[in-house]
Motif scaffolding. Structure first.
Motif, PDB file in Angstrom:
ATOM      1  N   HIS A 243       0.790  -1.254   0.216  1.00  0.00           N
ATOM      2  CA  HIS A 243       0.045  -0.055  -0.038  1.00  0.00           C
ATOM      3  C   HIS A 243       0.918   1.325   0.107  1.00  0.00           C
ATOM      4  O   HIS A 243       0.242   2.556  -0.452  1.00  0.00           O
ATOM      5  CB  HIS A 243      -0.851  -0.100   1.080  1.00  0.00           C
ATOM      6  CG  HIS A 243      -1.811   0.840   1.374  1.00  0.00           C
ATOM      7  ND1 HIS A 243      -2.861   1.515   2.299  1.00  0.00           N
ATOM      8  CD2 HIS A 243      -2.644   1.577   0.169  1.00  0.00           C
ATOM      9  CE1 HIS A 243      -3.693   2.350   2.159  1.00  0.00           C
ATOM     10  NE2 HIS A 243      -3.658   2.331   0.763  1.00  0.00           N
ATOM     11  N   ASN A 244       2.112   1.058   0.395  1.00  0.00           N
ATOM     12  CA  ASN A 244       3.126   2.277   0.394  1.00  0.00           C
ATOM     13  C   ASN A 244       4.231   1.601  -0.769  1.00  0.00           C
ATOM     14  O   ASN A 244       5.328   1.687  -0.585  1.00  0.00           O
ATOM     15  CB  ASN A 244       3.813   2.452   1.796  1.00  0.00           C
ATOM     16  CG  ASN A 244       4.761   3.620   1.762  1.00  0.00           C
ATOM     17  OD1 ASN A 244       4.669   4.413   1.057  1.00  0.00           O
ATOM     18  ND2 ASN A 244       5.345   3.635   2.808  1.00  0.00           N
ATOM     19  N   PHE A 245       3.851   1.453  -1.812  1.00  0.00           N
ATOM     20  CA  PHE A 245       4.652   0.806  -3.019  1.00  0.00           C
ATOM     21  C   PHE A 245       6.039   1.243  -3.138  1.00  0.00           C
ATOM     22  O   PHE A 245       7.056   0.748  -3.094  1.00  0.00           O
ATOM     23  CB  PHE A 245       3.836   0.561  -4.146  1.00  0.00           C
ATOM     24  CG  PHE A 245       4.526  -0.441  -5.020  1.00  0.00           C
ATOM     25  CD1 PHE A 245       4.215  -1.772  -5.000  1.00  0.00           C
ATOM     26  CD2 PHE A 245       5.483   0.019  -6.108  1.00  0.00           C
ATOM     27  CE1 PHE A 245       5.048  -2.769  -6.062  1.00  0.00           C
ATOM     28  CE2 PHE A 245       6.043  -1.093  -6.851  1.00  0.00           C
ATOM     29  CZ  PHE A 245       5.917  -2.246  -6.822  1.00  0.00           C
ATOM     30  N   GLU A 246       5.949   2.395  -3.633  1.00  0.00           N
ATOM     31  CA  GLU A 246       7.063   3.341  -3.958  1.00  0.00           C
ATOM     32  C   GLU A 246       8.154   3.519  -3.106  1.00  0.00           C
ATOM     33  O   GLU A 246       9.372   3.141  -3.301  1.00  0.00           O
ATOM     34  CB  GLU A 246       6.609   4.537  -4.416  1.00  0.00           C
ATOM     35  CG  GLU A 246       5.788   4.702  -5.660  1.00  0.00           C
ATOM     36  CD  GLU A 246       6.227   4.006  -7.065  1.00  0.00           C
ATOM     37  OE1 GLU A 246       7.620   3.708  -7.168  1.00  0.00           O
ATOM     38  OE2 GLU A 246       5.101   3.713  -7.615  1.00  0.00           O
ATOM     39  N   ASN A 247       7.729   3.683  -1.886  1.00  0.00           N
ATOM     40  CA  ASN A 247       8.787   4.048  -0.857  1.00  0.00           C
ATOM     41  C   ASN A 247       9.353   2.606  -0.386  1.00  0.00           C
ATOM     42  O   ASN A 247      10.644   2.527   0.297  1.00  0.00           O
ATOM     43  CB  ASN A 247       8.044   4.552   0.387  1.00  0.00           C
ATOM     44  CG  ASN A 247       7.950   5.887   0.020  1.00  0.00           C
ATOM     45  OD1 ASN A 247       8.661   6.865  -0.581  1.00  0.00           O
ATOM     46  ND2 ASN A 247       6.961   6.909   0.468  1.00  0.00           N
ATOM     47  N   VAL A 248       8.477   1.378  -0.520  1.00  0.00           N
ATOM     48  CA  VAL A 248       9.073   0.166   0.000  1.00  0.00           C
ATOM     49  C   VAL A 248       9.851  -0.375  -0.916  1.00  0.00           C
ATOM     50  O   VAL A 248      10.989  -0.889  -0.423  1.00  0.00           O
ATOM     51  CB  VAL A 248       7.648  -0.866   0.143  1.00  0.00           C
ATOM     52  CG1 VAL A 248       8.225  -2.168   0.378  1.00  0.00           C
ATOM     53  CG2 VAL A 248       7.002  -0.389   1.488  1.00  0.00           C
ATOM     54  N   ILE A 249       9.861  -0.296  -2.337  1.00  0.00           N
ATOM     55  CA  ILE A 249      10.971  -0.805  -3.135  1.00  0.00           C
ATOM     56  C   ILE A 249      11.779  -0.046  -3.170  1.00  0.00           C
ATOM     57  O   ILE A 249      12.766  -0.519  -3.254  1.00  0.00           O
ATOM     58  CB  ILE A 249       9.887  -0.452  -4.764  1.00  0.00           C
ATOM     59  CG1 ILE A 249       8.876  -1.497  -4.738  1.00  0.00           C
ATOM     60  CG2 ILE A 249      10.938  -0.683  -5.681  1.00  0.00           C
ATOM     61  CD1 ILE A 249       9.218  -2.889  -4.862  1.00  0.00           C
ATOM     62  N   LYS A 250      11.752   1.494  -2.930  1.00  0.00           N
ATOM     63  CA  LYS A 250      12.981   2.209  -2.934  1.00  0.00           C
ATOM     64  C   LYS A 250      13.932   1.930  -1.601  1.00  0.00           C
ATOM     65  O   LYS A 250      15.041   1.559  -1.752  1.00  0.00           O
ATOM     66  CB  LYS A 250      12.741   3.670  -2.576  1.00  0.00           C
ATOM     67  CG  LYS A 250      13.819   4.616  -2.833  1.00  0.00           C
ATOM     68  CD  LYS A 250      13.310   6.132  -2.926  1.00  0.00           C
ATOM     69  CE  LYS A 250      14.683   6.761  -3.508  1.00  0.00           C
ATOM     70  NZ  LYS A 250      14.168   8.469  -3.474  1.00  0.00           N
ATOM     71  N   ALA A 251      13.163   1.625  -0.404  1.00  0.00           N
ATOM     72  CA  ALA A 251      13.970   1.236   0.736  1.00  0.00           C
ATOM     73  C   ALA A 251      14.646  -0.149   0.408  1.00  0.00           C
ATOM     74  O   ALA A 251      15.619  -0.391   0.908  1.00  0.00           O
ATOM     75  CB  ALA A 251      12.867   1.101   1.871  1.00  0.00           C
ATOM     76  N   ALA A 252      13.825  -1.176  -0.075  1.00  0.00           N
ATOM     77  CA  ALA A 252      14.454  -2.509  -0.281  1.00  0.00           C
ATOM     78  C   ALA A 252      15.551  -2.414  -1.162  1.00  0.00           C
ATOM     79  O   ALA A 252      16.560  -2.993  -0.981  1.00  0.00           O
ATOM     80  CB  ALA A 252      13.216  -3.274  -1.139  1.00  0.00           C
ATOM     81  N   ASP A 253      15.511  -1.613  -2.338  1.00  0.00           N
ATOM     82  CA  ASP A 253      16.819  -1.155  -3.111  1.00  0.00           C
ATOM     83  C   ASP A 253      17.917  -0.846  -2.243  1.00  0.00           C
ATOM     84  O   ASP A 253      19.251  -1.109  -2.590  1.00  0.00           O
ATOM     85  CB  ASP A 253      16.431  -0.286  -4.204  1.00  0.00           C
ATOM     86  CG  ASP A 253      15.729  -0.793  -5.241  1.00  0.00           C
ATOM     87  OD1 ASP A 253      15.388  -2.003  -5.195  1.00  0.00           O
ATOM     88  OD2 ASP A 253      15.157  -0.052  -6.077  1.00  0.00           O
ATOM     89  N   ILE A 254      17.840   0.110  -1.532  1.00  0.00           N
ATOM     90  CA  ILE A 254      18.828   0.569  -0.579  1.00  0.00           C
ATOM     91  C   ILE A 254      19.397  -0.545   0.384  1.00  0.00           C
ATOM     92  O   ILE A 254      20.576  -0.601   0.584  1.00  0.00           O
ATOM     93  CB  ILE A 254      18.407   1.745   0.433  1.00  0.00           C
ATOM     94  CG1 ILE A 254      18.211   2.896  -0.634  1.00  0.00           C
ATOM     95  CG2 ILE A 254      19.325   2.206   1.368  1.00  0.00           C
ATOM     96  CD1 ILE A 254      17.640   4.212  -0.039  1.00  0.00           C
TER      97      ILE A 254
END
Length: 441
Positions: A243-254
């Motif tokens: 439900h917080n897709f963009e921030n979760v994907i970005k955090a996972a990349d980091i």
């Protein structure tokens, strides 16, 4: 209308109010301008009754992202932990410094056992560069509020956000040399799963990428000396990650960047209640692991215990997994199945579960329900969980019993958060299960 606590000239908050009790609820977005409220028609939309569950009342603060560059900002400063490495490198170069300086900064933020939280901890960096960082960059996204230790060694960390809200992060040591940090992705949750304490909070707001990443960073900084190396990350704390897709994907990349925290993508697991479009995106855009909370073998039960099923039912959910996993080599989805006494733990449920997951490369975690205040469910007895597991195993399923961890400090699965005055509603119990719930009390 004058609003207390809002300064003149500010556009400080947006409030989203879901009207309830109407056949077609309406969501209004309200912006604060000076001392007045304005309702923008462009932000008014109807919600079908089978749409994704929404909080009764939620407040979200501005994104904090500079529109032209997409760089996360806190006032006039960039938020360092909100940038992927290429973004950080570009920002460093924009201030006249070499890419090598960016890499040295990255390693001090995330690697080399430094986990820097201010410029004074950046040993070996150019003095002018450190001065520039102190003037133009923000290192911190969270502040420590408290740490609780459960009898089994599980640690629950309470972090305070800049707006005063509190999130919970859990660190789970394991005897086999694996230690897991369970991070939150939202304050509260909009999904209203009936067995989950966090869901009763409703959604306050989503976390930024920096607020997600720093949970893992601070878990290592605060607790590595006690629990050893933290090897795994699970997005199974407060909130619905997709439900917080963009921030979760970005955090996972980091989190998985090899020059920084360097978690293995297969050891970073993002859990979802079943948002089908976002699942499709996730499987195409991320190499991290996916966990799906199933928790029922019929739409009737899942509609009740997981209202998201009213929009994305079992056929849609399992169909997208079958379709997408055909394209991913050597990849298994993890199905999470919280066992609720008299609700989803029968032999018939076990047999239906075998049929449901057939053809999907998967593992199944059977999870004991963790009671909490106001809960109407009870955990399945251990011997019945073992019987359920054995039926699945005999059919060829990869299945595990997952014990509760940290439940004496409300740190176990489904126990995180703190209820406020406004709570998501308990849904009507289907007539056929009322007797079962009463018998389990």
């Amino acid at each position: 209308m004058r609003l207390p606590g809002v300064e003149p000239g500010s556009i400080a908050w947006k409030a989203i109010i879901l009207t309830v009790g109407l056949q077609t609820p309406v969501m209004l977005e309200i912006e604060v301008h000076h001392h007045s409220l304005s309702f923008s028609n462009s932000h008014v939309r109807s919600l079908s009754t089978n749409s994704s569950p929404s909080p009764l009342f939620s407040i979200t603060n501005p994104s904090g992202v500079e529109e032209k560059t997409g760089i996360p900002m806190k006032g006039s400063k960039v938020v360092l932990k909100g940038m992927r490495y290429p973004e950080l490198e570009n920002w460093v170069q924009s201030h006249g410094y070499r890419p090598g300086q960016a890499l040295m900064l990255w390693k001090r933020l995330y690697g080399n056992n430094i986990w820097a939280r201010h410029s004074e901890e950046l040993e070996g960096l150019n003095k002018d560069f450190k001065r520039m960082l102190s003037e133009h960059a923000e290192f911190k996204a969270l502040s420590l509020k408290d740490i609780y230790t459960a009898s089994d060694g599980t640690k629950k960390i309470l972090f305070k956000l800049e707006d005063g809200l509190v999130i919970e992060t859990v660190v789970i040591p394991c005897r086999r040399g694996r230690t897991t940090v369970c991070v939150s992705s939202q304050v509260g949750c909009a999904m209203n799963c009936q067995f989950c304490y966090t869901g009763r909070m409703g959604l306050k707001r989503s976390l930024s990428a920096a607020e997600i990443v720093e949970q893992a960073v601070l878990a290592r900084r605060l607790l590595s000396h006690e629990v050893g190396t933290i090897t795994n990350v699970v997005f199974m704390g407060m909130g619905e990650p997709l439900h917080n897709f963009e921030n979760v994907i970005k955090a996972a990349d980091i989190l998985v960047d090899e020059q920084g925290l360097h978690f293995s993508p297969r050891k970073v697991t993002v859990s979802t209640s079943g948002l089908v479009p976002q699942i499709k995106r996730f499987l195409n855009e991320s190499n991290c692991a996916l966990a799906v909370s199933l928790n029922a073998t019929t739409d009737e039960v899942r509609n009740w215990v997981m209202p998201i099923n009213r929009k994305y039912n079992l056929e849609m959910l399992l169909g997208i997994l079958r379709e997408e996993l055909r394209l991913k080599h050597n990849y298994k989805v993890l199905f999470e199945y919280v066992m609720l006494a008299g609700v989803n733990d029968s032999i018939e449920d076990a047999k239906r579960l075998i049929d449901l997951v057939r053809g999907i490369p998967c593992k199944i975690n059977l999870i004991s329900f963790n009671p909490h205040q106001g809960s109407q469910f009870k955990p399945t007895r251990e011997e019945k969980m073992i019987e359920f597991r054995n039926i699945l195993a005999e059919a060829g399923c990869i299945v595990f019993l997952r014990p509760s961890r940290g439940d004496d400090q409300m740190a176990a699965c489904g126990q995180l958060g703190k209820l406020g005055e406004i709570q998501a509603p308990l849904l009507r119990v289907p007539a056929k299960f009322q007797g079962a719930l009463e018998a389990s009390l």
